[in-house]
Structure formats: C-alpha cells, structure tokens
Design a protein around this motif. Structure first.
Motif, PDB file in Angstrom:
ATOM      1  N   GLN A 113      11.976  31.275   9.565  1.00  0.00           N
ATOM      2  CA  GLN A 113      13.164  31.825  10.079  1.00  0.00           C
ATOM      3  C   GLN A 113      12.975  33.462  10.130  1.00  0.00           C
ATOM      4  O   GLN A 113      13.419  34.012  11.151  1.00  0.00           O
ATOM      5  N   GLU A 152      13.500  35.430  13.747  1.00  0.00           N
ATOM      6  CA  GLU A 152      14.621  36.508  13.995  1.00  0.00           C
ATOM      7  C   GLU A 152      13.930  37.965  14.170  1.00  0.00           C
ATOM      8  O   GLU A 152      14.407  38.580  14.877  1.00  0.00           O
ATOM      9  N   GLU A 186      14.710  40.324  17.435  1.00  0.00           N
ATOM     10  CA  GLU A 186      15.471  41.723  16.987  1.00  0.00           C
ATOM     11  C   GLU A 186      14.815  43.016  17.138  1.00  0.00           C
ATOM     12  O   GLU A 186      15.369  43.970  17.192  1.00  0.00           O
ATOM     13  N   LYS A 207      20.297  32.552   3.716  1.00  0.00           N
ATOM     14  CA  LYS A 207      20.283  33.435   4.566  1.00  0.00           C
ATOM     15  C   LYS A 207      19.912  34.883   3.857  1.00  0.00           C
ATOM     16  O   LYS A 207      19.247  35.710   4.506  1.00  0.00           O
ATOM     17  N   LYS A 261      12.930  39.953   5.839  1.00  0.00           N
ATOM     18  CA  LYS A 261      12.962  40.724   7.041  1.00  0.00           C
ATOM     19  C   LYS A 261      12.989  42.151   6.562  1.00  0.00           C
ATOM     20  O   LYS A 261      12.062  42.881   7.379  1.00  0.00           O
TER      21      LYS A 261
END
Length: 318
Positions: free
Chosen positions: A59, A63, A67, A208, A215
């Motif tokens: 994930q 993302e 981004e 999350k 990230k």
C-alpha cells in the motif's frame, strides 16, 4: 546525454509511465511505475509485495506512485508495488502461486526455470540491475508479528552507502546481514547496488500509521540519495546479529514473549503442543537478545518460522 531504457520504456524527463510487463513463459504481468524527474539524477528502485501478504509495503508503494510527481524528482524513481502478483491474487502468503516457491529465495532467478525463477530473473535483469540504489519493502506475513527494523548486507561492495540508507529508517534496530545470496536486496547488494530491506507491519494488517511510516522512510532515503530536495533525518540504531529458530514439530504454538521484548539466556519463548494439548517442544533461548519477529498464529508448521531474534552487537552502529 545517453537515454535510459527500462522495461521497454525510454525514460524521458517529466514523464510518468504506468504499465505491466509480462514474465515470459507464464501468465504473470507485473505492474510498474516509472517517474522520470524533471532534473537529472540517480535511478532508484522501490519494490513491495515480493512476499504478497505483506500489505503495508504494498500500500505504501501504491500511494507513493500516485503522490510523487516528476517535478519533485532529480533522477528516476521506479516503483513495483506488487512483485508477486499471482501470489497476491491467490493468497499464497510468501509463495509464488504457480510453483509454490518463495520468491525471495531464488534471486537472481532463471529465465528458463519455473514461474518464481522466471519472475526473479525478470525483476533482477530488467529493474534491479538498472538501479543506482534499491529499497525493498517487507512486513510480517499473515501469521507473523514483528517490530520495525531494517537490513543491509555487511559484506557487500556498497555497504557504506547502504548503511547510510539504513540510518534514514525510523526504527530502533537494524540487522547487518551476512546473507549474500537468494534474496532480492541481498543479490542486488552483492552486484554493487546499495540496497536495504525495511520491515514494518504484521499479520497482513494495514494500519494507516504504518503505511505512512513506510512512505516517510522511502521519502527520507530519497532525500539522502538526492532525488528529492530537503534535509534528510537520521535515526540512531542498535545493530543486531540475526538468528532464527524454526519449528521442530507441526502443531499448536503458544508464544510467551512479545516482539520487541528483550530476553535472557534460558528464557522460554513458547511451547508447541499436540492436538490433545500435550507438550511437543519447549522453545528456550540459548543467548540474550531481543525478539524481532515470531509466529503468532495457533498453527505452526514443522521447519517453518517460529522465532527470529537479534543478538545485540553495538549501539548506534547502523
């Protein structure tokens, strides 16, 4: 300036490529994203989903691919969000669906081998060999709990830069690995490509905050490597030497320690029992250390993962 071609694409400044590449001799098509920066620089590869039930990294990669813009980059960023696609679509945990092999045990692969061998060969020849640096995102499998930590290969030609990449990972521990074969980042490291493996997430869950932390680690490493502007952060770590104890029996597993917990020689890790509740094996620590990941399901399989722990080498070394 000589043009760079990767996976059949000419990398053109300011361009973002989203495509699939076919693994010859199989039905597998692997998604990949190439973000070509508006300014020149290094080419960095990020992979996730080599173990397909390790969802946090997958994930995070998805993302990041949506981004990061070419205007943000100096150089090129290649993202493979799901390396083991057939395993993901068939829920095979760490294994490639077609042949039951662990993808991270067959690099650099074989273009004439079985599905996992062919997939590893494509990933290595098409993507890894064309990178100036490599970040591989992993998590605990569907039955594993773990604490965040990072690996680099100590004996590799690129270990100095890899150690600095590990410094950028927001975790308390790192492992200076002695494994130089079979894994994607291990094989890349020995080919002279500075490479790190980040572990974060567990039990095939998708919090999350852990996705965000992955990230942030990737972006921080990209700052260190010069692909993204800005100051990068470093995080002191305790260096570990890694050991694993596999299960000597199939049965029911009852762990007694939590990941991240420090233990002493003679402490009990847990117990394997049969289906009548009778003890089959008591797992005892034969050294002092810290538990970094373990099987946390009731089911445990003979010769499969039971506990992995680190023996502390030195503080602030990574």
């Amino acid at each position: 300036m000589e043009k760079i071609n990767i996976a059949g694409h000419e990398l053109t400044s300011g361009k973002t490529i989203k495509d699939h590449i076919h693994v010859g001799g199989t039905e597998i098509h692997i998604p990949h994203i190439i973000i070509c920066g508006e300014k020149p620089g290094k080419t960095v590869l990020v992979t996730a989903g080599i173990h397909n039930a390790e969802y946090v990294g997958i994930q995070a990669a998805i993302e990041l691919s949506n981004e990061i813009s070419p205007k943000d980059l100096s150089g090129n960023l290649i993202i493979i969000p799901l390396a083991n696609r057939s395993g993901f679509e068939n829920r095979t945990m760490s294994l490639v669906y077609e042949d039951g092999k662990n993808l991270n045990r067959v690099f650099p692969g074989d273009k004439d081998g079985s599905a996992a061998d062919r997939l590893a060969n494509l990933l290595f020849d098409v993507f890894i060999k064309n990178a100036d640096a490599y970040i591989d995102l992993h998590s605990g499998d569907g039955y594993e709990t773990l604490i965040p930590y990072a690996y680099y290969v100590g004996a590799s030609p690129a270990s100095d830069i890899a150690k600095k990449m590990v410094d950028c990972v927001n975790a308390s521990y790192c492992v200076k690995s002695t494994c130089t074969t079979e894994g994607a980042y291990n094989t890349a490291s020995m080919a002279g490509i500075p490479s790190v493996l980040i572990e974060r997430g567990q039990l095939s869950l998708l919090p999350k905050d852990e996705v965000q932390a992955d990230k942030e680690d990737v972006l921080n490493i990209l700052k260190f490597l010069g692909l993204i502007e800005g100051e990068y952060k470093t995080y002191p770590k305790t260096e570990l030497r890694e050991f694993s104890d596999d299960a000597p029996f199939t049965g029911c597993w009852y762990p007694e320690k939590k990941v991240g917990e420090r233990f002493s020689k003679g402490d009990k890790f847990g117990e394997i029992r049969d289906y009548f509740g009778r003890p089959l094996h008591t797992a005892i620590a034969d050294t002092d250390g810290v538990l970094i990941h373990q099987c946390s399901s009731l089911s445990i399989i003979k010769n499969g993962p039971m506990v992995t722990y680190g023996v502390i080498q030195k503080q602030d070394a990574c």
